[in-house]
Motif scaffolding. Structure first.
Motif, PDB file in Angstrom:
ATOM      1  N   LEU A 142       4.920   7.613 -14.508  1.00  0.00           N
ATOM      2  CA  LEU A 142       5.867   6.456 -13.967  1.00  0.00           C
ATOM      3  C   LEU A 142       6.321   5.371 -12.958  1.00  0.00           C
ATOM      4  N   ALA A 143       6.595   6.291 -12.073  1.00  0.00           N
ATOM      5  CA  ALA A 143       7.207   5.733 -10.973  1.00  0.00           C
ATOM      6  C   ALA A 143       5.830   5.117 -10.101  1.00  0.00           C
ATOM      7  N   ILE A 144       4.735   5.391 -10.794  1.00  0.00           N
ATOM      8  CA  ILE A 144       3.854   4.981  -9.671  1.00  0.00           C
ATOM      9  C   ILE A 144       3.239   3.455 -11.169  1.00  0.00           C
ATOM     10  N   LEU A 187       0.890  -1.609   0.097  1.00  0.00           N
ATOM     11  CA  LEU A 187       0.380  -0.405   0.103  1.00  0.00           C
ATOM     12  C   LEU A 187       0.674   1.279  -0.454  1.00  0.00           C
ATOM     13  N   MET A 188       2.413   1.147   0.883  1.00  0.00           N
ATOM     14  CA  MET A 188       2.987   2.308   1.027  1.00  0.00           C
ATOM     15  C   MET A 188       3.461   2.737  -0.626  1.00  0.00           C
ATOM     16  N   PRO A 189       3.484   2.091  -1.835  1.00  0.00           N
ATOM     17  CA  PRO A 189       3.495   3.765  -2.875  1.00  0.00           C
ATOM     18  C   PRO A 189       2.041   4.038  -3.505  1.00  0.00           C
ATOM     19  N   ALA A 193      11.607   2.036  -9.507  1.00  0.00           N
ATOM     20  CA  ALA A 193      10.506   2.935  -9.087  1.00  0.00           C
ATOM     21  C   ALA A 193      11.144   3.297  -7.105  1.00  0.00           C
ATOM     22  N   THR A 194      11.179   2.970  -6.292  1.00  0.00           N
ATOM     23  CA  THR A 194      11.739   2.796  -5.785  1.00  0.00           C
ATOM     24  C   THR A 194      13.149   4.378  -5.533  1.00  0.00           C
TER      25      THR A 194
END
Length: 754
Positions: free
Chosen positions: A557-559, A474-476, A587-588
């Motif tokens: 893009l990261a998500i 869930l963090m992202p 992504a991190t």
């Protein structure tokens, strides 16, 4: 060195062997040999297609859940693309890809997996885009052109009591005075604006203001607000799919033209249930008990909601998977045990089927009673599939079940895929199913001969691991939508989830049951104690140092990489699933290196935030206006990743302020930037303003500035902000990010002169 000639050599099956650059054909790579033999790009494609076919054939994964993913991807693509021609082109490309796959591999049995995958995924993707496009055209309501004050008469569609804000919220159907067309609006009504009988709760026998009433009032209406800043909540988009054309507040008093009919139906039962529970349980615990029993969160205090959010326990306040599953499981087990007491029934009826039917009735009733919100319906649909599986003797905990529930929800409410509620719900469920379906988890939880204490410890440890996995999943999503996340949620949930599931909710049910005979008081006392403990856990956890992580706006893009990597890890099988770690790691890195905006400019130009180094080395936020609006302040703080309260710009040592303007110079990117910020709409002499603009790099104002005002880099006045919406400035990279960049030509966006 000159290229070696191509020399025929006897013995090759094609009449000769090939040597390229002196390398015998047998030592060349297959793709190179095929290219040199004249196959070219088609031969390389043949090699790639063959590899993909072997990968799909040998992977052993279940393809059904991926269809739900592709369907959701089509919906998300519609939101991401700008306008009709792009939507049409993308759907056309998907259809063309399906036709190409059919034409190329229709007579190739060795391409069966690849052909079916490409055709089905292309068509499902296009269907997803078509469904959300149709949904938008059917339910979308154009917003009013401009803010207005008018006197209206409307029919009450929905009443929502919000005692924590000392108001009620009405959704009304009204008739437009100019076009005579009906429209749907939502207004906030302070309690002091209501007649005495209307101010009573809608559950009171003498209440006259509820669904079905006709009211007359003077209101201040606004178009639904677009995001304040890039990355902020988009209420205009949510209002579009709810059919709301305006929101606002009441001016003066409310006149009831026709009182509401006698309260009846689920809405009346829901309100009665909420009021009854709050009358039995005092304080904040009572408001949360009412939320569990009826889905009514309007009485929960903001401080309690903030503590639950920062402790990672907000999911307990929203009626979703945990609550629905607990209720249905209780109904299923109770029916199973009770029916087993009667041999005549047990010998003639399949008890799992009867128990599943009882659980379904209880679950559907609870879903309707708590408002039938999208997360609740999603959870109920998934639970119905579990009950069907139990009745048929199948495996109830499977990703296919989750996928079927997802498709059901997305067909009815495709717009929900872009909201945090559905994303978090499905991410949590997928994480749970994938974890408990893995080999190590099955081996760890396998039945064995051991003492009850070891069994309890094993279950507690697995609950903790499950909480950790859910938090990671869930963090992202939480950071993308809310820009803040509680870091100790896994620890808090180890206690909070069993407390709510096995103690608080059963006690609430028993209290309601025994109230029928006047013996519910002991149960309500225990409910009070359990929910006070829950709130204590939330406030204690949220108050710990470092309990909340703030992050600036995550890129699309990261998500996407986080989501793709997580889904690959969860849905694939075998060692190939580890490939999902690669996009997650990328992504991190992108998230950790995301720059924090130097300047944040709200959509109206009134609210401006500037990040500066603090005296203790931390980051501080300077605010142009000391606003009383918690919404504006929270948006600035979250997107600037600042936890401390903003400092008014006029009180900052490096700022120079007059009654009309503030001037501030900051150093970014090896140069100094001078900001000229308007504090009000007072007019000053144009020549003086033009001279001040010439000396500034950035000018911000909430009004139209004359053309003679020409700053060196950016003039963010009302003329520009009406087109772009809110802005985020990264001065080191000299980059401007606007709300308009992510809006395109969707119906809810009113920028760019639309």
């Amino acid at each position: 060195m000159a290229d070696a000639p191509i020399i025929p050599i006897a013995g090759d099956a094609d009449g000769g062997s090939i040597a390229v650059g002196g390398v015998p054909s047998g030592l060349q790579k297959p793709a190179t040999r095929l290219w040199q033999r004249g196959g070219g790009l088609s031969s390389v494609t043949h090699i790639v297609a063959g590899g993909a076919e072997r990968f799909l054939a040998n992977s052993g994964f279940d393809g059904a859940p991926w269809l739900a993913v592709v369907f959701a991807a089509g919906i998300l693509a519609w939101f991401a693309l700008s306008g009709p021609w792009q939507w049409t082109a993308m759907m056309g490309l998907a259809g063309l890809l399906a036709l190409v796959a059919l034409a190329l591999w229709s007579d190739r049995p060795d391409r069966d997996h690849l052909r079916r995958s490409v055709i089905v995924c292309s068509l499902v993707f296009a269907i997803g885009m078509a469904v959300i496009w149709a949904r938008s055209e059917i339910v979308g309501a154009p917003a009013i052109e401009r803010p207005t004050v008018e006197r209206i008469q409307g029919y009450v569609l929905e009443r929502e009591d919000q005692p924590a804000q000392d108001r009620i919220r009405l959704t009304l159907a009204v008739r437009d005075a100019e076009t005579a067309e009906s429209r749907k609006i939502r207004v906030n009504v302070p309690m002091e604006a209501l007649p005495l009988d209307a101010a009573q709760p809608a559950t009171a026998p003498s209440a006259t203001l509820a669904e079905g009433a006709v009211v007359r009032m003077r209101v201040r209406l606004m178009p639904p607000a677009s995001p304040m800043l890039p990355g902020s909540y988009d209420f205009a988009r949510a209002a579009w799919f709810k059919g709301l054309s305006a929101t606002g507040s009441v001016i003066g008093s409310v006149e009831i033209v026709e009182p509401s009919p006698e309260a009846r139906g689920l809405a009346a039962v829901q309100r009665w249930l909420s009021a009854h529970v709050r009358s039995r349980v005092d304080g904040s615990a009572g408001t949360i008990a009412a939320a569990f029993a009826s889905g009514d969160r309007g009485a929960i205090l903001e401080t309690d909601e903030d503590a639950m959010r920062d402790a990672g326990l907000t999911h307990l306040l929203s009626i979703s998977g945990l609550h629905v599953s607990a209720v249905i499981a209780a109904g299923y087990l109770m029916a199973l045990k009770l029916l087993a007491l009667f041999p005549a029934v047990a010998l003639r009826v399949r008890l799992p089927v009867a128990a599943a039917a009882s659980g379904a009735i209880v679950g559907i009733g609870y879903t309707l009673l708590t408002g039938a919100e999208v997360p609740t319906v999603r959870s109920c649909a998934a639970a119905m599939l579990v009950l069907i599986a139990l009745a048929l003797g199948r495996d109830a905990l499977s990703l296919r079940m989750v996928a079927a529930a997802a498709v059901f929800v997305l067909l009815l409410w495709p717009e929900s895929v872009i909201g945090p509620s559905v994303q978090m719900s499905f991410a949590a469920v997928i994480a749970i199913v994938a974890l408990h379906g893995s080999g190590p988890a099955k081996a760890f939880l396998a039945p064995r001969e051991e003492s009850w204490s070891k069994r309890v410890l094993r279950g507690a440890f697995m609950l903790f691991v499950t909480g950790m996995v859910i938090e990671i999943a869930l963090m992202p999503i939480v950071l993308f939508h809310f820009h803040r996340a509680g870091l100790y949620g896994a620890f808090a949930n180890v206690i909070a989830i069993p407390l709510v599931t096995f103690i608080s909710m059963p006690l609430i049910a028993l209290g309601l049951l025994f109230d029928l005979i006047g013996l519910g008081e002991p149960f309500w006392w225990l409910v009070q104690a359990s929910l006070d403990l829950l709130l204590g856990i939330a406030h204690f956890t949220a108050g710990q140092p470092g309990s909340v992580k703030l992050m600036p706006q995550m890129s699309g893009l990261a998500i996407a990489l986080f989501t793709g990597g997580g889904l690959w890890l969860a849905l694939w099988s075998g060692r190939a699933r580890l490939l999902g770690l690669t996009p997650a790691v990328v992504a991190t890195i992108m998230l950790l290196t995301t720059p924090i905006p130097d300047v944040l400019i709200g959509r109206d130009g009134r609210h401006v935030g500037i990040t500066v180094p603090g005296a203790d080395g931390s980051r501080e936020l300077l605010s142009l206006r000391d606003s009383s609006s918690s919404y504006s302040r929270d948006n600035l703080m979250e997107l600037a990743s600042v936890a401390s309260e903003p400092v008014p710009l006029a009180e900052w040592e490096g700022a120079r302020c007059s009654p009309e303007f503030c001037v501030l110079t900051i150093e970014r990117g090896e140069r100094e930037w001078t900001l000229l910020l308007a504090r009000n709409r007072e007019l000053i002499e144009e020549r003086s303003l033009a001279a001040a603009c010439e000396q500034a790099d950035i000018v911000v104002a909430d009004r139209f500035l004359p053309r003679s005002c020409k700053p060196r880099w950016l003039k963010a006045d009302r003329r520009l902000l009406e087109r772009t919406g809110g802005l985020a400035l990264n001065l080191s990279a000299e980059r401007v990010t606007s709300v308009a960049e992510g809006q395109g030509e969707h119906g809810w966006w009113r920028g760019a002169g639309r």
